[in-house]
Structures are given as structure tokens and as C-alpha cells.
Design a protein around this motif. Structure first.
Motif, PDB file in Angstrom:
ATOM      1  N   GLU A 158       0.824  -1.214   0.000  1.00 26.67           N
ATOM      2  CA  GLU A 158       0.000   0.000   0.000  1.00 26.67           C
ATOM      3  C   GLU A 158       0.855   1.259   0.000  1.00 26.67           C
ATOM      4  O   GLU A 158       0.440   2.296  -0.509  1.00 26.67           O
ATOM      5  CB  GLU A 158      -0.958   0.017   1.198  1.00 26.67           C
ATOM      6  N   LEU A 159       2.043   1.158   0.547  1.00 27.52           N
ATOM      7  CA  LEU A 159       2.967   2.301   0.578  1.00 27.52           C
ATOM      8  C   LEU A 159       3.511   2.629  -0.814  1.00 27.52           C
ATOM      9  O   LEU A 159       3.993   3.722  -1.058  1.00 27.52           O
ATOM     10  CB  LEU A 159       4.108   1.996   1.548  1.00 27.52           C
ATOM     11  N   GLY A 160       3.396   1.674  -1.731  1.00 30.66           N
ATOM     12  CA  GLY A 160       3.859   1.907  -3.097  1.00 30.66           C
ATOM     13  C   GLY A 160       5.318   1.565  -3.322  1.00 30.66           C
ATOM     14  O   GLY A 160       5.927   2.022  -4.287  1.00 30.66           O
ATOM     15  N   LEU A 161       5.879   0.736  -2.447  1.00 32.49           N
ATOM     16  CA  LEU A 161       7.283   0.350  -2.599  1.00 32.49           C
ATOM     17  C   LEU A 161       7.481  -0.757  -3.624  1.00 32.49           C
ATOM     18  O   LEU A 161       8.605  -1.004  -4.048  1.00 32.49           O
ATOM     19  CB  LEU A 161       7.867  -0.086  -1.254  1.00 32.49           C
ATOM     20  N   ILE A 162       6.411  -1.417  -4.015  1.00 33.86           N
ATOM     21  CA  ILE A 162       6.496  -2.499  -4.996  1.00 33.86           C
ATOM     22  C   ILE A 162       6.156  -1.929  -6.371  1.00 33.86           C
ATOM     23  O   ILE A 162       5.032  -1.487  -6.611  1.00 33.86           O
ATOM     24  CB  ILE A 162       5.541  -3.662  -4.638  1.00 33.86           C
TER      25      ILE A 162
ATOM     26  N   ILE B 163      10.346  -6.064  -8.344  1.00 32.76           N
ATOM     27  CA  ILE B 163      11.056  -4.801  -8.492  1.00 32.76           C
ATOM     28  C   ILE B 163      10.472  -3.865  -7.442  1.00 32.76           C
ATOM     29  O   ILE B 163       9.254  -3.634  -7.418  1.00 32.76           O
ATOM     30  CB  ILE B 163      10.904  -4.220  -9.905  1.00 32.76           C
ATOM     31  N   MET B 164      11.332  -3.385  -6.566  1.00 35.62           N
ATOM     32  CA  MET B 164      10.860  -2.568  -5.451  1.00 35.62           C
ATOM     33  C   MET B 164      11.812  -1.427  -5.170  1.00 35.62           C
ATOM     34  O   MET B 164      12.934  -1.393  -5.690  1.00 35.62           O
ATOM     35  CB  MET B 164      10.673  -3.424  -4.192  1.00 35.62           C
ATOM     36  N   THR B 165      11.356  -0.536  -4.347  1.00 30.14           N
ATOM     37  CA  THR B 165      12.170   0.587  -3.911  1.00 30.14           C
ATOM     38  C   THR B 165      12.028   0.729  -2.406  1.00 30.14           C
ATOM     39  O   THR B 165      11.326  -0.050  -1.761  1.00 30.14           O
ATOM     40  CB  THR B 165      11.740   1.889  -4.631  1.00 30.14           C
ATOM     41  N   LEU B 166      12.688   1.708  -1.872  1.00 28.75           N
ATOM     42  CA  LEU B 166      12.543   2.080  -0.469  1.00 28.75           C
ATOM     43  C   LEU B 166      12.193   3.565  -0.437  1.00 28.75           C
ATOM     44  O   LEU B 166      12.313   4.258  -1.453  1.00 28.75           O
ATOM     45  CB  LEU B 166      13.833   1.798   0.307  1.00 28.75           C
TER      46      LEU B 166
ATOM     47  N   GLU C 270      19.334  -3.048   3.818  1.00 29.27           N
ATOM     48  CA  GLU C 270      19.870  -4.411   3.803  1.00 29.27           C
ATOM     49  C   GLU C 270      18.856  -5.432   4.305  1.00 29.27           C
ATOM     50  O   GLU C 270      18.926  -6.604   3.957  1.00 29.27           O
ATOM     51  CB  GLU C 270      21.138  -4.502   4.665  1.00 29.27           C
ATOM     52  N   ILE C 271      17.916  -5.004   5.121  1.00 29.78           N
ATOM     53  CA  ILE C 271      17.005  -5.922   5.807  1.00 29.78           C
ATOM     54  C   ILE C 271      15.697  -6.142   5.058  1.00 29.78           C
ATOM     55  O   ILE C 271      15.253  -7.275   4.886  1.00 29.78           O
ATOM     56  CB  ILE C 271      16.710  -5.397   7.232  1.00 29.78           C
ATOM     57  N   LEU C 272      15.053  -5.071   4.611  1.00 25.29           N
ATOM     58  CA  LEU C 272      13.712  -5.189   4.044  1.00 25.29           C
ATOM     59  C   LEU C 272      13.660  -6.024   2.762  1.00 25.29           C
ATOM     60  O   LEU C 272      12.820  -6.913   2.647  1.00 25.29           O
ATOM     61  CB  LEU C 272      13.097  -3.805   3.830  1.00 25.29           C
ATOM     62  N   PRO C 273      14.555  -5.807   1.788  1.00 26.51           N
ATOM     63  CA  PRO C 273      14.500  -6.667   0.587  1.00 26.51           C
ATOM     64  C   PRO C 273      14.702  -8.150   0.915  1.00 26.51           C
ATOM     65  O   PRO C 273      14.053  -9.013   0.326  1.00 26.51           O
ATOM     66  CB  PRO C 273      15.635  -6.122  -0.287  1.00 26.51           C
ATOM     67  N   LEU C 274      15.561  -8.442   1.860  1.00 26.53           N
ATOM     68  CA  LEU C 274      15.787  -9.836   2.266  1.00 26.53           C
ATOM     69  C   LEU C 274      14.545 -10.423   2.936  1.00 26.53           C
ATOM     70  O   LEU C 274      14.182 -11.581   2.695  1.00 26.53           O
ATOM     71  CB  LEU C 274      16.998  -9.918   3.198  1.00 26.53           C
ATOM     72  N   LYS C 275      13.873  -9.626   3.726  1.00 23.78           N
ATOM     73  CA  LYS C 275      12.632 -10.072   4.370  1.00 23.78           C
ATOM     74  C   LYS C 275      11.572 -10.392   3.314  1.00 23.78           C
ATOM     75  O   LYS C 275      10.879 -11.410   3.397  1.00 23.78           O
ATOM     76  CB  LYS C 275      12.124  -8.994   5.328  1.00 23.78           C
ATOM     77  N   VAL C 276      11.455  -9.514   2.309  1.00 26.78           N
ATOM     78  CA  VAL C 276      10.503  -9.745   1.214  1.00 26.78           C
ATOM     79  C   VAL C 276      10.847 -11.045   0.503  1.00 26.78           C
ATOM     80  O   VAL C 276       9.982 -11.890   0.255  1.00 26.78           O
ATOM     81  CB  VAL C 276      10.508  -8.552   0.227  1.00 26.78           C
TER      82      VAL C 276
ATOM     83  N   PHE D  76      15.958   2.776  -7.318  1.00 26.20           N
ATOM     84  CA  PHE D  76      15.554   4.080  -6.794  1.00 26.20           C
ATOM     85  C   PHE D  76      15.130   5.004  -7.930  1.00 26.20           C
ATOM     86  O   PHE D  76      15.157   6.218  -7.811  1.00 26.20           O
ATOM     87  CB  PHE D  76      16.669   4.690  -5.942  1.00 26.20           C
ATOM     88  N   TYR D  77      14.733   4.372  -9.046  1.00 27.12           N
ATOM     89  CA  TYR D  77      14.193   5.137 -10.159  1.00 27.12           C
ATOM     90  C   TYR D  77      12.876   4.512 -10.579  1.00 27.12           C
ATOM     91  O   TYR D  77      12.855   3.321 -10.917  1.00 27.12           O
ATOM     92  CB  TYR D  77      15.154   5.163 -11.344  1.00 27.12           C
ATOM     93  N   PRO D  78      11.806   5.196 -10.535  1.00 31.17           N
ATOM     94  CA  PRO D  78      11.724   6.579 -10.037  1.00 31.17           C
ATOM     95  C   PRO D  78      11.821   6.611  -8.517  1.00 31.17           C
ATOM     96  O   PRO D  78      11.521   5.621  -7.840  1.00 31.17           O
ATOM     97  CB  PRO D  78      10.342   7.032 -10.497  1.00 31.17           C
ATOM     98  N   ASN D  79      12.225   7.749  -8.008  1.00 29.76           N
ATOM     99  CA  ASN D  79      12.293   7.929  -6.561  1.00 29.76           C
ATOM    100  C   ASN D  79      10.904   7.789  -5.966  1.00 29.76           C
ATOM    101  O   ASN D  79       9.919   8.251  -6.550  1.00 29.76           O
ATOM    102  CB  ASN D  79      12.848   9.303  -6.204  1.00 29.76           C
ATOM    103  N   TRP D  80      10.826   7.170  -4.800  1.00 27.59           N
ATOM    104  CA  TRP D  80       9.545   7.040  -4.114  1.00 27.59           C
ATOM    105  C   TRP D  80       9.102   8.409  -3.618  1.00 27.59           C
ATOM    106  O   TRP D  80       9.906   9.208  -3.133  1.00 27.59           O
ATOM    107  CB  TRP D  80       9.681   6.071  -2.932  1.00 27.59           C
ATOM    108  N   THR D  81       7.798   8.684  -3.732  1.00 26.48           N
ATOM    109  CA  THR D  81       7.201   9.905  -3.182  1.00 26.48           C
ATOM    110  C   THR D  81       5.893   9.532  -2.502  1.00 26.48           C
ATOM    111  O   THR D  81       5.337   8.445  -2.739  1.00 26.48           O
ATOM    112  CB  THR D  81       6.908  10.960  -4.274  1.00 26.48           C
ATOM    113  N   TYR D  82       5.378  10.418  -1.693  1.00 30.40           N
ATOM    114  CA  TYR D  82       4.111  10.158  -1.001  1.00 30.40           C
ATOM    115  C   TYR D  82       2.959   9.933  -1.969  1.00 30.40           C
ATOM    116  O   TYR D  82       1.977   9.289  -1.631  1.00 30.40           O
ATOM    117  CB  TYR D  82       3.774  11.301  -0.034  1.00 30.40           C
TER     118      TYR D  82
END
Length: 100
Positions: free
Chosen positions: A29-33, A47-50, A59-65, A84-90
Motif C-alpha cells: 500500500e505504501l507503493g514500494l512495490i 522490483i521494489m524501492t525504499l 539491507e534488511i527489508l528486501p531480504l525479508k521480502v 531508486f528510479y523513479p524515486n519514491w514519493t508520497y
């Protein structure tokens, strides 16, 4: 429903169970995926971002996914592509989540 579609729904369910530790919103829901790809032999590419390249869980979140998706039945391999392209925004937060 095809078997591939059921795997997609299961992946999304898993992604919705993973919270961003700083914002306390699930990463889907945050839009990181950005994308979920499934090959015919059930190799999964996410394909995800932070929220930031300087995110403390880089280092932790992608491994958890990866680990959680790998536990889904019939999944043979999981590759996480961090970008990190495109950069995450609200503005990437799901509109259905914002409405709640």
C-alpha cells in the motif's frame, strides 16, 4: 482463476503483511512495490524501492521480502531488484489506503 493469478494474489497478500518499520504501513500500500513478475516455472522477480536510498533497512527489508515470498508453495526462486528510479514519493501511496 488460473494458478498464476492465485500466486499473484498470494504474493500481494504476503507483501501486505510486511510493514515499513519507520512508517508502519505495509510495503504494498505504501507503493514500494513497482512490479511483480512470474515466469512459467514460478521464478518470481520483485522490483521494489525504499522510501529513500539512505533508508536504514536497505539491507534488511528486501531480504525479508525475498524470504517471505520464497515460502509460498510452488515458488522456485525469488529475485529482488532494488531500484531508486523513479524515486519514491508520497504520491505513490495507494489511494485506497489514503481514504481509510
Amino acid at each position: 482463476m488460473t494458478f498464476k493469478k492465485s500466486i499473484i494474489y498470494e504474493i500481494i497478500s504476503v507483501l501486505k503483511s510486511i510493514q515499513d518499520p519507520e512508517i508502519s504501513v505495509d510495503i504494498y500500500e505504501l507503493g514500494l512495490i513497482y512490479d511483480i513478475r512470474i515466469s512459467n516455472n514460478f521464478f518470481i522477480n520483485i522490483i521494489m524501492t525504499l522510501t529513500s536510498p539512505n533508508c536504514p533497512v536497505v539491507e534488511i527489508l528486501p531480504l525479508k521480502v525475498k524470504n517471505k515470498i520464497f515460502n509460498i508453495k510452488n515458488v522456485k526462486n525469488v529475485e529482488i531488484i532494488l531500484t531508486f528510479y523513479p524515486n519514491w514519493t508520497y504520491s505513490m501511496i495507494s489511494s485506497s489506503f489514503i481514504m481509510i
